[in-house]
Write an enzyme that holds these catalytic residues in place. Structure first.
Site, PDB file in Angstrom:
ATOM      1  N   ASP A  16      33.316 -18.139  -6.052  1.00 55.58           N
ATOM      2  CA  ASP A  16      32.564 -18.395  -4.836  1.00 55.58           C
ATOM      3  C   ASP A  16      33.161 -19.651  -4.223  1.00 55.58           C
ATOM      4  O   ASP A  16      33.497 -20.597  -4.935  1.00 55.58           O
ATOM      5  CB  ASP A  16      31.086 -18.624  -5.182  1.00 55.58           C
ATOM      6  CG  ASP A  16      30.150 -18.118  -4.113  1.00 55.58           C
ATOM      7  OD1 ASP A  16      30.319 -18.521  -2.952  1.00 55.58           O
ATOM      8  OD2 ASP A  16      29.241 -17.326  -4.441  1.00 55.58           O
ATOM      9  N   GLU A  52      31.309 -13.769   3.464  1.00 55.96           N
ATOM     10  CA  GLU A  52      29.887 -13.478   3.631  1.00 55.96           C
ATOM     11  C   GLU A  52      29.559 -13.552   5.114  1.00 55.96           C
ATOM     12  O   GLU A  52      29.688 -14.621   5.725  1.00 55.96           O
ATOM     13  CB  GLU A  52      29.016 -14.490   2.864  1.00 55.96           C
ATOM     14  CG  GLU A  52      27.544 -14.108   2.917  1.00 55.96           C
ATOM     15  CD  GLU A  52      26.579 -15.251   2.654  1.00 55.96           C
ATOM     16  OE1 GLU A  52      25.424 -14.991   2.288  1.00 55.96           O
ATOM     17  OE2 GLU A  52      26.964 -16.427   2.824  1.00 55.96           O
ATOM     18  N   HIS A  78      22.124 -12.234  -4.637  1.00 55.73           N
ATOM     19  CA  HIS A  78      21.153 -13.245  -5.061  1.00 55.73           C
ATOM     20  C   HIS A  78      20.257 -13.730  -3.926  1.00 55.73           C
ATOM     21  O   HIS A  78      19.387 -14.573  -4.150  1.00 55.73           O
ATOM     22  CB  HIS A  78      21.911 -14.423  -5.669  1.00 55.73           C
ATOM     23  CG  HIS A  78      22.847 -15.066  -4.680  1.00 55.73           C
ATOM     24  ND1 HIS A  78      23.953 -14.413  -4.184  1.00 55.73           N
ATOM     25  CD2 HIS A  78      22.816 -16.259  -4.067  1.00 55.73           C
ATOM     26  CE1 HIS A  78      24.562 -15.206  -3.313  1.00 55.73           C
ATOM     27  NE2 HIS A  78      23.893 -16.328  -3.226  1.00 55.73           N
ATOM     28  N   ASP A  79      20.500 -13.251  -2.715  1.00 52.18           N
ATOM     29  CA  ASP A  79      19.679 -13.665  -1.573  1.00 52.18           C
ATOM     30  C   ASP A  79      18.708 -12.581  -1.110  1.00 52.18           C
ATOM     31  O   ASP A  79      17.857 -12.847  -0.261  1.00 52.18           O
ATOM     32  CB  ASP A  79      20.576 -14.034  -0.379  1.00 52.18           C
ATOM     33  CG  ASP A  79      21.437 -15.250  -0.661  1.00 52.18           C
ATOM     34  OD1 ASP A  79      20.980 -16.159  -1.383  1.00 52.18           O
ATOM     35  OD2 ASP A  79      22.585 -15.293  -0.155  1.00 52.18           O
TER      36      ASP A  79
HETATM   37  C1  NOJ Z   1      24.583 -18.177   1.313  1.00 54.79           C
HETATM   38  C2  NOJ Z   1      24.305 -18.114  -0.151  1.00 54.79           C
HETATM   39  O1  NOJ Z   1      24.486 -16.806  -0.604  1.00 54.79           O
HETATM   40  C3  NOJ Z   1      22.908 -18.647  -0.355  1.00 54.79           C
HETATM   41  O2  NOJ Z   1      22.448 -18.415  -1.653  1.00 54.79           O
HETATM   42  C4  NOJ Z   1      22.911 -20.094  -0.010  1.00 54.79           C
HETATM   43  O3  NOJ Z   1      21.608 -20.612  -0.106  1.00 54.79           O
HETATM   44  C5  NOJ Z   1      23.436 -20.326   1.410  1.00 54.79           C
HETATM   45  N1  NOJ Z   1      24.603 -19.552   1.702  1.00 54.79           N
HETATM   46  C6  NOJ Z   1      23.801 -21.758   1.608  1.00 54.79           C
HETATM   47  O4  NOJ Z   1      24.998 -22.028   0.917  1.00 54.79           O
END
Ligand code: NOJ
Ligand code: MG
Length: 530
Positions: free
Chosen positions: A99, A264, A325-326
Site C-alpha cells: 500500500d 484507489e 477494509h472501507d
Molecule cells: C483510503 C483508505 O482505504 C482508508 O482506509 C483511509 O482511511 C483513507 N484512504 C485515508 O488514507
C-alpha cells in the site's frame, strides 16, 4: 496463459495486517503472522497479496497515517522480517503489492514536523499551508472526509494546513517537485527490495485546485449522511493535472520489470477511465468499485458491467472488487447465500479480481459494541452507520477462543460465529463458501477463457444474470440467480455443456439441460462442449 502478465491473469488477495494473524499475543496481526499463513494462501490459490499499510505510524487511521515511508512499524515487525517475507512470498510463486499512501503523511512524519516548525522552513511548502480567510477563519469550505473542517490552524505559525482526512493526516503538496522526487525515491526503495507493485491510496486526491475555490453544495445531500457528502468534491479532488503526477509514478515502476500500479479511485465510470492515463500512462488497474456501490439486482449489474466494459480504453485491463477494509462486507450486505453468488460473479468476470480477506469464509455482519469502536471516522461522526470496524475484525482460523488469530486480546472483537465459521471447519466441509471460493480460483487459473478470455452478456431476465467467457480453447457460461426464488433459464441454441460448479450443494457435475432450473440463490458455471 504465461503470455499474459501476472496482474492480468492473477487474483489479488487483500490482507488487512492488523487482523490477519497475530504471532506475539499483542492482539494485533503482524508480519510473522502473515508469514505463517502463506501456505494457506497458496492452498486457496491466490496469485498476489496486497497488504494494507505496514509503515511506522501513530495509527490515528490505522496505518494510513505514515510517519516513515521507508520503514516497518515495529508492532508489525522489522525491515529484515519484511525482506524475508518477500522472499517467502516469491518462493511460493506469489507476488507482493504494498500500500502506498502519498496523498498525506502522519503529522508525526519528520517532513511535517519540519514544515510546521516555521514559515521559512525549507519543507514549509511540502504541505498545504494557507492564510486565514480575509476576515479570519477557514481558508475555504472544504470538509474532511472524516467530518469537520479540512483545515487545522497552527497557532505558532498562524496559518492553516489542509487535511482531506484526519488533522493527524496533513496533505502533501504534490505541486512541489521536491515532494514528487522524495516520493519517487520511496517507490524505488521498495521496488529495489523486490515488491511487485503498489496500491496507491486515494490517488484521485493528489492534486487540488490551485485557487482553492469553495466546493459547491451537493443538491442531493441527505441529512444524516456523512458531512463530506454535503459538498461536491469538484475542486478538492480529480483535478486534470493529477494524471501527470500518476504518469510520473508509473514511469518509476516502468523502469523496473513487471510491476503493477493500482489506484484507489472512487469515481463514476466515466471519470474513472481517465485514471488509465493518456495512452495508458496511468494506473494499470484503477480500482473498479462498481459492485460495491450497485444495488444487488441482475438488471442493474448487467448494465454496469456493460457500461464498464464499453468504457475501458483500448488496451486497458478491467478489474473488479467486492470488498475492502472501507466497505461493509459482502456477506453483511447480501447474506451468505448471495455472498456465494457474488464470489462466483467476482471470480468469473473479465478482469483482475481483488478478494478481501475473510470474504472467502463468508465473514458477515459483526456487531461492534460502543466501547470497542476503533475507527476514527466512526468516532468523529458516530451513529451514522459508517463505522469501518465491522469489516476489519480478525480472521477466523479455528474455533478456539482467539479464533486462531491471537492468544491475547484481539484489537477488535472476533465475530461471535467463529466457532462454526472458521478455516479449519470450512476446509473439511465440501459445501463451504471457502471450498467454493477455492474451486472458483482453481477453475479460473486453469482456464484461459475465465482468466483472460472475452466477455459477452447473455440474456438477463428478472433475477437471472447470464454471461459467457470465451477463450481460444475453452468457453464457459455463467448463470447466476440473484434472488431467493427458483428460476428457469434456457441454454442458447446449439450449445451444450456440463455444470462444473454450483454455489449450492449438489448442483455440479451434471450435463446442463436445455432448460436449467436454478434453485434460490444458485449460481452455476457451465463448461461448454465446443
Ligand atoms: C483510503 C483508505 O482505504 C482508508 O482506509 C483511509 O482511511 C483513507 N484512504 C485515508 O488514507
Ligand atoms: Mg502481534
Amino acid at each position: 496463459m504465461q503470455d499474459a502478465i501476472w496482474w492480468k491473469r492473477g487474483i489479488v488477495y487483500q490482507i488487512y495486517p492488523r487482523s490477519f494473524q497475530d504471532s506475539d499475543g499483542d492482539g494485533i496481526g503482524d508480519l510473522a503472522g502473515i508469514k505463517s499463513r502463506l501456505d494457506y494462501l497458496v492452498w486457496l490459490g491466490v496469485d498476489a497479496i496486497w497488504i494494507s499499510p505496514i509503515y511506522p505510524s501513530p495509527m490515528a487511521d490505522f496505518g494510513y497515517d505514515v510517519s516513515d515511508y521507508c520503514g516497518i512499524e515495529p508492532m508489525f515487525g522489522t525491515l529484515d522480517e519484511f525482506r524475508a517475507l518477500i522472499g517467502d512470498i516469491h518462493a511460493r510463486g506469489m507476488k507482493l503489492i504494498m500500500d502506498f499512501v502519498p496523498n498525506h503523511s502522519s503529522d508525526q512524519h519528520s517532513w511535517f514536523r519540519e514544515s510546521r516548525a516555521s514559515r521559512a522552513n525549507p519543507k514549509r511548502d511540502w504541505y498545504i499551508w494557507r492564510d486565514p480567510a480575509p476576515g479570519g477563519g477557514l481558508p475555504n469550505n472544504w470538509v474532511s472526509n472524516f467530518g469537520g473542517p479540512a483545515w487545522t490552524y497552527d497557532d505558532s505559525t498562524a496559518q492553516y494546513y489542509y487535511h482531506a482526512f484526519l488533522s493527524q493526516q496533513p496533505d502533501l503538496n504534490w505541486r512541489n517537485p521536491q515532494v514528487r522526487e522524495a516520493m519517487h525515491d520511496v517507490l524505488r526503495f521498495w521496488l529495489d527490495l523486490g515488491v511487485d507493485g503498489f496500491r496507491v491510496d486515494v490517488i484521485w486526491h493528489l492534486m487540488k485546485d490551485p485557487y482553492f475555490q469553495d466546493n459547491p453544495p451537493n443538491p442531493a445531500y441527505v441529512e444524516g449522511r456523512p458531512e463530506i457528502e454535503s459538498l461536491l468534491q469538484v475542486h478538492s479532488t480529480d483535478q486534470p493535472d493529477v494524471h501527470s503526477i500518476i504518469a510520473g509514478m508509473r514511469s518509476v515502476l516502468d523502469s523496473y520489470q513487471h510491476r503493477v500500479l493500482i489506484g484507489e479511485v472512487y469515481l463514476p465510470i466515466d471519470r474513472l477511465m481517465a485514471y488509465y492515463g493518456q495512452d495508458l500512462s496511468g494506473a494499470h488497474l484503477p480500482f473498479n468499485f462498481q459492485l460495491l456501490q450497485s444495488a444487488w439486482h441482475a438488471g442493474k449489474i448487467a448494465e454496469l458491467i456493460l457500461e464498464y466494459e464499453a468504457a475501458i480504453p483500448d488496451g486497458g485491463w478491467p478489474n473488479w472488487v467486492l470488498g475492502n477494509h472501507d466497505q461493509p462486507r459482502v456477506a453483511a450486505r447480501l447474506g451468505e447465500e448471495q455472498a456465494r453468488v457474488a464470489a462466483m460473479l467476482l471470480l468469473t468476470l473479465r478482469g483482475t479480481p481483488t478478494l478481501y480477506y475473510g470474504d472467502e469464509i463468508g465473514l458477515g455482519k459483526v456487531d461492534i459494541p460502543a466501547h470497542s469502536v476503533q475507527d476514527p471516522w466512526e468516532k468523529n461522526e458516530p451513529g451514522l452507520g459508517i463505522g469501518r470496524d465491522p469489516q476489519r475484525t480478525p480472521m477466523q482460523w479455528d474455533a478456539s477462543a482467539g479464533a486462531g488469530f491471537t492468544t491475547g486480546k484481539p484489537w477488535l472483537p472476533i465475530s461471535h460465529d467463529h466457532g462454526l465459521r472458521n478455516v479449519v471447519m470450512e476446509r473439511e466441509d465440501p459445501g463451504s463458501i471457502l471450498n467454493l471460493t477455492r474451486a472458483l480460483l482453481a477453475l479460473r487459473r486453469s482456464s484461459r477463457a475465465l482468466s483472460v478470455g472475452g466477455f459477452a452478456l447473455l440474456c438477463t431476465r428478472g433475477d437471472v444474470l447470464a454471461y459467457e467467457r470465451r477463450g481460444a480453447m475453452d468457453r464457459f457460461i455463467i448463470v447466476l440467480n440473484l434472488g431467493s426464488h427458483e428460476q428457469h433459464w434456457y441454454m442458447p441454441e446449439n450449445i451444450t455443456g456440463e455444470i462444473v460448479l454450483s454455489t449450492r450443494n449438489g448442483g455440479a457435475d451434471q450435463e446442463a439441460a436445455a432448460e436449467i432450473r436454478l434453485r434460490a440463490d444458485e449460481g452455476i458455471v457451465i463448461r461448454c462442449h465446443r
